[in-house]
Write a protein that holds these residues in place. Structure first.
Motif, short mmCIF file in Angstrom:
data_model
loop_
_atom_site.label_atom_id
_atom_site.label_comp_id
_atom_site.label_asym_id
_atom_site.label_seq_id
_atom_site.Cartn_x
_atom_site.Cartn_y
_atom_site.Cartn_z
N LEU A 260 0.82 -1.12 -0.01
CA LEU A 260 0.02 -0.01 0.11
C LEU A 260 0.75 1.13 0.13
O LEU A 260 1.69 1.46 0.65
N LYS A 261 0.40 2.12 -0.87
CA LYS A 261 1.17 3.31 -0.92
C LYS A 261 0.28 4.58 -0.43
O LYS A 261 0.78 5.41 0.22
N ARG A 262 -1.08 4.43 -0.46
CA ARG A 262 -2.07 5.26 -0.13
C ARG A 262 -3.12 4.84 0.92
O ARG A 262 -3.59 3.82 0.34
N LEU A 263 -3.58 5.34 1.97
CA LEU A 263 -4.60 4.68 2.91
C LEU A 263 -5.41 5.88 3.35
O LEU A 263 -4.53 6.85 3.95
N ASP A 264 -6.67 5.74 3.35
CA ASP A 264 -7.62 7.01 3.45
C ASP A 264 -8.29 6.19 4.85
O ASP A 264 -9.14 5.27 4.69
N LEU A 265 -8.06 6.87 5.89
CA LEU A 265 -8.67 6.70 7.22
C LEU A 265 -9.65 7.65 7.81
O LEU A 265 -10.02 7.73 8.73
N SER A 266 -10.18 8.53 6.94
CA SER A 266 -11.00 9.57 7.39
C SER A 266 -12.14 9.18 8.00
O SER A 266 -12.85 8.36 7.59
N THR A 267 -12.61 9.84 9.01
CA THR A 267 -13.92 9.76 9.38
C THR A 267 -14.05 8.33 10.12
O THR A 267 -15.02 7.72 9.75
N ASN A 268 -13.30 7.91 10.84
CA ASN A 268 -13.20 6.52 11.41
C ASN A 268 -13.23 6.40 13.07
O ASN A 268 -12.80 5.30 13.42
N GLU A 269 -13.41 7.40 13.74
CA GLU A 269 -13.46 7.57 15.15
C GLU A 269 -12.13 7.09 15.63
O GLU A 269 -11.98 6.33 16.70
#
Length: 86
Positions: free
Chosen positions: A40-49
């Motif tokens: 993985l190069k990019r990981l979006d964990l936005s809005t995950n408490e």
């Protein structure tokens, strides 16, 4: 855990969007255990408490991960304590 297991054996996935999945700090702890074995190069964990504790798990993983260059933590409950861990 299912996602962690799937990622552990995946060497081709370069981008993963997990935004708005209520992953929480416990989920991040499980995910961080396998992220250093992925491409993985990019990981979006936005809005995950995710809070400072979850970010600390990510920071530990990032210490041994050479592939991941972009992690989004927008709209989580991260304070200066979590940011300093990164």
């Amino acid at each position: 855990r299912i996602l962690s297991t799937a990622l552990q054996n995946n060497r081709e996935l370069e981008e993963l969007n997990l935004a708005q999945n209520a992953i929480s700090d416990v989920g991040i702890e499980n995910l961080a255990l396998v992220l250093n074995t992925t491409a993985l190069k990019r990981l979006d964990l936005s809005t995950n408490e995710i809070h400072d504790q979850g970010v600390q798990h990510l920071a530990t993983m990032l210490g041994s991960n050479n592939a991941l260059v972009d992690v989004s933590l927008r709209l989580n409950q991260v304070t200066d304590i979590g940011l300093s861990a990164l």
